[in-house]
Design a protein around this motif. Structure first.
Motif, PDB file in Angstrom:
ATOM      1  N   THR A  53       0.785  -1.088   0.027  1.00  0.00           N
ATOM      2  CA  THR A  53      -0.122  -0.080   0.032  1.00  0.00           C
ATOM      3  C   THR A  53       0.890   1.287   0.125  1.00  0.00           C
ATOM      4  O   THR A  53       1.777   1.284   0.967  1.00  0.00           O
ATOM      5  CB  THR A  53      -0.821   0.033   1.269  1.00  0.00           C
ATOM      6  N   THR A 112      -5.612   4.360 -13.251  1.00  0.00           N
ATOM      7  CA  THR A 112      -4.150   4.181 -12.012  1.00  0.00           C
ATOM      8  C   THR A 112      -4.520   5.447 -11.239  1.00  0.00           C
ATOM      9  O   THR A 112      -4.367   5.420  -9.972  1.00  0.00           O
ATOM     10  CB  THR A 112      -2.842   4.233 -12.733  1.00  0.00           C
ATOM     11  N   HIS A 118      -7.181   4.933  -8.966  1.00  0.00           N
ATOM     12  CA  HIS A 118      -6.786   4.063  -7.659  1.00  0.00           C
ATOM     13  C   HIS A 118      -6.018   4.517  -6.779  1.00  0.00           C
ATOM     14  O   HIS A 118      -6.077   4.499  -5.255  1.00  0.00           O
ATOM     15  CB  HIS A 118      -6.170   2.633  -8.398  1.00  0.00           C
ATOM     16  N   THR A 154      -6.025   6.176  -1.978  1.00  0.00           N
ATOM     17  CA  THR A 154      -5.219   5.755  -0.722  1.00  0.00           C
ATOM     18  C   THR A 154      -5.515   6.879   0.281  1.00  0.00           C
ATOM     19  O   THR A 154      -5.373   8.082   0.237  1.00  0.00           O
ATOM     20  CB  THR A 154      -3.861   6.043  -1.170  1.00  0.00           C
TER      21      THR A 154
END
Length: 491
Positions: free
Chosen positions: A233, A480, A483, A487
Motif C-alpha cells: 500500500t 491508475t 486508484h 489511498t
C-alpha cells in the motif's frame, strides 16, 4: 585566683597584650630574659592599620611587614608550567605501514585484516586442542564483494562456498544482494584440523519479501526459500505549505528524495516560487511493509497541489519506455524554450526577404505570420515584462515583451490588447486576440523574436511540446490515478 588577679592588674596598667597575659598565667615570665623581651615589645603594634596615620613611621613599618608577607606567600606559590612527559620514539616506516593496515582495514564491511605476524621460535605448538562441535559466526557482504568470497573469508571451504553461491543464484541474482547484508553461518565438526569446517547452515535476508536458507540435509547442501508477505500500500502524505514547502513536507514524514522529485515535477507546470503558504501539498510514495516489520520506501508516484480554486494532479507514467509526469488530463511534461503564441495556427509567411502584398515591393520580413481565425487568443511565448503596448504603425495593435537572457518577442495586428507596458506576464498568459489591424490583408498574427535587439527567425527557437495520452493508454492512466487517489493519508 592569682592568675586572674595578675591579668587584671596587667590590663589596668595598660601594658602587655593578651599573649603576655596568657604567658604570665602559665608561669612563662619567671625568667629574666623573657621578661626583658616582653618589656621591649609591649609598646609595639604588630598589626598596623594602613588606612590610618598614612606616612608615619608606624605606617611605613606596617607597609614593609605586609610587603614582606606577600612576597613570602608568592615565593611559596606552586608553578603553573606543564610537566612534559617522555615522548615515545617515532615508528619506523615498516612498523607504521603495518600498524595502519591492521588498524583501519578491519573496520570496512567485509575487509580482509591484512598481514599477520608469524610465530617465532619461542612459540611452542600445542600437540592437541579440543574443538567445539559447532561454531556460529556472521559474514558481511562488502561493496563489490563476491558472495562466495565473503563466505571463504569467514572460514567456509572454497568448494562449499561456491556450492552455496550456486544454490542462491538459482533463486536470485547474486548482484541483487545489497552490500552490508549479514549472513549467519553455522560450521560443523571437521575430521581433522588440516581442513576447513563443513558448512552446516547458512541464512540471510535476500529481499524484503524473501529470506534464504541453505542447510545440510543427508550430507548435501539444499536451498530452502522462506517467502515473506509484503503489503505494498503506498504512503500518502498531505499538509499545508507554510513558510517552506520542503520543510513542511519533510516534517510531515516525506523522504527528502521524494520531496525533491515533487518540486521538479511541479516546476514543469507551475512556478514553485508562486506557491502560497495556504496551498496544500499531496504526495503518494511507493511503500512496502513486510509481515516481519521491515519497511522499504520507494520513489514518488503522485504529486498534487491544491491552490484553492485550482487543483493540479500529476502522475508518473511510462510512455515509450520513458517515465514522465502527466496531469489528470493526460498531458505530459512540456519541453522547449517557448510556447506557441497561437494554438492550432499555420504559417502563412516565413522569415526573410519577401514581396510585401500591400506596399508592392520587397523588404525584410522580421517575423513569421500565423494564420488564425479572428479573435483567437494570443499567448505570451514565455515569462517576461511588457515593454510596449499600443499602436505601432504598420504593426497595428502591437505588444512587445522583454524576456530574461536578452530575448524579446513581438505580437502584431491584434484586434484587442489585454496587457499594458510594465506588466509581468507568464508563459501561456493571454495578452490579446488575433486581428487585422495595421498593414494587414486578413486576420493573422505577425510574431517576432529578438536576440539582443536583433530579429532572428522564430522557427530557429524550440517551441514547447507536450506528450498527450489517448485511447486505451489514457483510460489505463485515469484508472491508475483514481486508484492512487483512493489511498488514505498515513498516520
Amino acid at each position: 585566683m592569682m592568675i586572674r588577679r595578675e591579668a587584671e592588674l596587667l590590663m589596668e596598667g595598660g601594658g602587655g597584650s593578651a599573649a603576655t597575659v596568657r604567658a604570665r598565667s602559665f608561669g612563662l615570665l619567671d625568667t629574666p630574659a623573657i621578661r626583658r623581651g616582653i618589656e621591649k615589645t609591649q609598646g609595639i603594634d604588630l598589626v598596623v592599620d594602613l588606612g590610618a596615620r598614612i606616612g608615619s613611621a608606624t605606617w611605613w613599618r606596617g607597609l614593609a611587614t605586609c610587603t614582606a608577607l606577600c612576597a613570602l606567600t608568592f615565593s611559596m606559590a606552586p608553578s603553573f608550567r606543564p610537566l612534559i612527559g617522555a615522548s615515545p620514539a617515532p615508528l619506523a616506516e615498516t612498523q607504521e605501514r603495518e600498524n595502519r593496515r591492521q588498524a583501519i582495514a578491519p573496520q570496512a564491511f567485509g575487509a580482509d585484516t591484512g598481514a599477520r605476524a608469524p610465530a617465532t621460535n619461542l612459540v611452542e605448538r600445542l600437540t592437541d586442542t579440543p574443538e567445539r562441535p559447532q561454531i556460529q559466526l556472521t559474514a558481511t557482504l562488502g561493496a563489490g564483494d563476491g558472495f562466495a568470497h565473503a563466505l571463504e573469508r569467514a572460514g567456509v571451504g572454497a568448494d562449499q562456498a561456491q556450492q552455496a553461491a550456486d544454490l542462491v543464484s538459482e533463486q536470485m541474482s547474486l548482484g541483487e544482494i545489497k552490500p552490508g547484508t549479514r549472513v549467519d553461518l553455522t560450521l560443523g565438526r571437521r575430521p581433522n584440523k588440516q581442513v576447513a569446517r563443513p558448512l552446516d547452515r547458512l541464512a540471510f535476508r535476500a529481499k524484503l519479501e524473501l529470506a534464504l536458507e541453505v542447510q545440510r540435509i543427508d550430507q548435501a547442501l539444499k536451498l530452502i526459500p522462506h517467502p515473506i508477505a509484503v503489503d505494498e500500500t503506498p504512503l500518502r502524505i498531505q499538509g499545508r505549505v507554510g513558510a517552506s514547502l520542503f520543510a513542511a513536507a519533510r516534517a510531515a514524514g516525506a523522504p527528502a528524495q521524494a520531496v525533491q522529485t515533487y518540486l521538479r515535477a511541479m516546476a514543469q507546470h507551475v512556478s514553485v516560487g508562486a506557491i502560497r503558504a495556504n496551498d496544500r501539498f499531496d504526495l503518494i510514495v511507493a511503500h512496502r511493509r513486510a509481515a516481519t516489520g521491515e519497511t522499504e520506501t520507494g520513489g514518488l508516484l503522485y504529486a498534487g497541489l491544491d491552490e484553492g480554486k485550482k487543483v493540479l494532479r500529476l502522475l508518473k507514467w511510462d510512455m515509450d519506455g520513458k517515465e514522465q509526469w502527466f496531469d489528470a488530463a493526460g498531458v505530459g511534461e512540456q519541453r522547449g524554450q517557448m510556447k506557441m503564441p497561437v494554438a492550432n495556427a499555420h504559417v502563412t509567411s516565413g522569415f526573410g526577404q519577401r514581396f510585401h502584398p500591400i506596399l508592392g515591393y520587397s523588404r525584410m520580413h522580421q517575423g513569421i505570420d500565423y494564420g488564425a481565425p479572428m479573435g483567437s487568443p494570443i499567448d505570451a511565448a514565455t515569462d517576461g515584462v511588457v515593454s510596449f503596448s499600443g499602436w505601432h504603425g504598420g504593426h497595428g495593435n502591437y505588444v512587445q515583451i522583454r524576456h530574461p537572457g536578452g530575448m524579446g518577442t513581438g505580437y502584431a495586428h491584434m484586434s484587442r490588447i489585454l496587457v499594458h507596458a510594465g506588466d509581468h506576464v507568464r508563459a501561456g498568459q493571454i495578452i490579446g486576440y488575433v486581428g487585422s489591424t495595421g498593414l494587414s490583408t486578413g486576420p493573422h498574427l505577425h510574431f517576432e523574436v529578438f536576440k539582443n535587439n536583433v530579429a532572428v527567425n522564430p522557427l530557429s527557437v524550440k517551441f514547447t511540446q507536450a506528450a498527450q495520452l489517448a485511447g486505451n493508454t489514457l483510460a489505463r492512466f485515469k484508472a491508475t490515478l483514481a486508484h492512487l487517489l483512493a489511498t488514505r493519508v498515513s498516520g
